[in-house]
Design an enzyme around this catalytic site. Sequence first.
Site, PDB file in Angstrom:
ATOM      1  N   GLU A  89      46.975  38.194  37.252  1.00 23.52           N
ATOM      2  CA  GLU A  89      47.528  39.519  37.600  1.00 23.52           C
ATOM      3  C   GLU A  89      49.044  39.547  37.361  1.00 23.52           C
ATOM      4  OE1 GLU A  89      46.324  42.576  39.024  1.00 23.52           O
ATOM      5  OE2 GLU A  89      44.368  41.897  38.331  1.00 23.52           O
ATOM      6  N   CYS A 108      34.292  35.104  36.004  1.00 24.53           N
ATOM      7  CA  CYS A 108      35.217  36.105  36.553  1.00 24.53           C
ATOM      8  C   CYS A 108      35.871  36.762  35.345  1.00 24.53           C
ATOM      9  CB  CYS A 108      36.262  35.421  37.441  1.00 24.53           C
ATOM     10  SG  CYS A 108      37.670  36.472  37.869  1.00 24.53           S
ATOM     11  N   THR A 109      35.878  38.087  35.317  1.00 23.88           N
ATOM     12  CA  THR A 109      36.366  38.772  34.110  1.00 23.88           C
ATOM     13  C   THR A 109      37.852  38.503  33.839  1.00 23.88           C
ATOM     14  OG1 THR A 109      36.603  40.787  35.449  1.00 23.88           O
ATOM     15  CG2 THR A 109      34.611  40.575  34.116  1.00 23.88           C
ATOM     16  N   HIS A 110      38.597  38.207  34.892  1.00 22.97           N
ATOM     17  CA  HIS A 110      40.011  37.860  34.671  1.00 22.97           C
ATOM     18  C   HIS A 110      40.161  36.655  33.737  1.00 22.97           C
ATOM     19  CE1 HIS A 110      40.931  40.484  38.098  1.00 22.97           C
ATOM     20  NE2 HIS A 110      42.217  40.335  37.824  1.00 22.97           N
ATOM     21  N   CYS A 126      33.290  43.392  37.118  1.00 22.33           N
ATOM     22  CA  CYS A 126      33.756  42.394  38.071  1.00 22.33           C
ATOM     23  C   CYS A 126      32.541  41.627  38.578  1.00 22.33           C
ATOM     24  CB  CYS A 126      34.448  43.121  39.232  1.00 22.33           C
ATOM     25  SG  CYS A 126      34.930  42.057  40.587  1.00 22.33           S
ATOM     26  N   ASN A 127      32.540  40.316  38.379  1.00 23.60           N
ATOM     27  CA  ASN A 127      31.425  39.485  38.851  1.00 23.60           C
ATOM     28  C   ASN A 127      31.340  39.521  40.378  1.00 23.60           C
ATOM     29  OD1 ASN A 127      30.557  37.460  36.352  1.00 23.60           O
ATOM     30  ND2 ASN A 127      32.653  38.159  36.217  1.00 23.60           N
ATOM     31  N   ASP A 155      37.404  47.305  38.117  1.00 22.11           N
ATOM     32  CA  ASP A 155      37.523  45.910  38.552  1.00 22.11           C
ATOM     33  C   ASP A 155      38.534  45.901  39.701  1.00 22.11           C
ATOM     34  OD1 ASP A 155      37.385  43.077  38.593  1.00 22.11           O
ATOM     35  OD2 ASP A 155      39.098  42.910  37.255  1.00 22.11           O
ATOM     36  N   SER A 156      38.677  44.752  40.339  1.00 23.48           N
ATOM     37  CA  SER A 156      39.697  44.622  41.380  1.00 23.48           C
ATOM     38  C   SER A 156      41.095  44.676  40.765  1.00 23.48           C
ATOM     39  CB  SER A 156      39.529  43.286  42.083  1.00 23.48           C
ATOM     40  OG  SER A 156      39.748  42.242  41.133  1.00 23.48           O
ATOM     41  N   TYR A 167      39.426  40.629  45.209  1.00 24.94           N
ATOM     42  CA  TYR A 167      38.132  40.791  45.877  1.00 24.94           C
ATOM     43  C   TYR A 167      37.561  39.423  46.266  1.00 24.94           C
ATOM     44  CZ  TYR A 167      37.485  45.718  44.342  1.00 24.94           C
ATOM     45  OH  TYR A 167      37.577  47.070  44.147  1.00 24.94           O
TER      46      TYR A 167
HETATM   47  N1  DGL Z   1      37.623  40.061  38.093  1.00 21.17           N
HETATM   48  C1  DGL Z   1      36.838  39.785  39.245  1.00 21.17           C
HETATM   49  C2  DGL Z   1      35.542  39.054  38.884  1.00 21.17           C
HETATM   50  O1  DGL Z   1      35.044  39.152  37.764  1.00 21.17           O
HETATM   51  C3  DGL Z   1      37.457  39.035  40.394  1.00 21.17           C
HETATM   52  C4  DGL Z   1      38.845  39.240  40.741  1.00 21.17           C
HETATM   53  C5  DGL Z   1      39.174  39.173  42.214  1.00 21.17           C
HETATM   54  O2  DGL Z   1      38.969  38.160  42.892  1.00 21.17           O
HETATM   55  O3  DGL Z   1      39.664  40.194  42.659  1.00 21.17           O
HETATM   56  O4  DGL Z   1      34.979  38.390  39.724  1.00 21.17           O
END
Ligand code: DGL
Length: 262
Positions: free
Chosen positions: A152, A184-186, A74-75, A11-12, A43
């Site tokens: 983060e 978004c996985t976050h 990561c989506n 992931d990012s 990302y």
């Molecule tokens: N975790 C990432 C997702 O699922 C996005 C995080 C980012 O913007 O870096 O989209």
Amino acid sequence: MADSAAIGIFDSGIGGLSVARAVRELLPDEQLIYVADSGHAPYGEKTDEYIYQRMQAITQHLVACGVKAIVVACNTATTAAIKELRAQYSLPIIGVEPGVKPAVLGSKTGVVGVLATPRTLLTPAFAHLAERYAGQAKIILQPCPHLVPMIERLELDCAALRKRVTGYIQPLLAQGADTLVLGCTHYNFIADVIADVAGPAVSIVRTETAVAKQLQQRLAQAQLLNSGAKIGADRFYTSGDAGLFNQQLLRLWPAVATALPL
Ligand code: DGL
């Protein structure tokens, strides 16, 4: 490829750890190699070309580590360039997309809100996904650019986070949304806060368990599920600050883990 090889997940940043946790629970005999590309996050504010370059660099690292499959946890990366990545590498590559389908099928009001990074919501891949269900429900898109940096920093439940979440979801609730997709996985790490702010009448759709099951299926089909005992310890790489990643792992990973430089 030996079935004892590890599974690569990236992931990012730390969002994909929520997917890795689901994989760890479902497949306890598998070794995981996780990459947090925190040195290049978020990302969600980058171009598709930049994200694809990072996906290639990380995939090369994971392939050099000998992984048997990769989860793009990561989506944003999945919707940006998973097709291109799959065309380039022959190993199974599993992605994660916002759970629009279960949300539309489960909504009673016929109004669904999708919370995601600005980039995900702008990609043709997401537009295609949303179009498929647009006839069955009103789908409202809500970019949430401030959430990933807060997550983060491990600001997982504070007044500032609640204020941001309220600002993002109130307009959706006002339009009748009874289902919110965590695209978004976050956001999995703040799902409780989102559910709390939204109230008990609103359903929250997450995808990490479905992704873990899909991975299990793909490995089974390819006869790559580990048939012996787990061989190596899980490994965690970061392109960012290893000290911060160690703190994040301490908080979010259920076992002892040490950050390695990417
Ligand atoms: N975790 C990432 C997702 O699922 C996005 C995080 C980012 O913007 O870096 O989209």
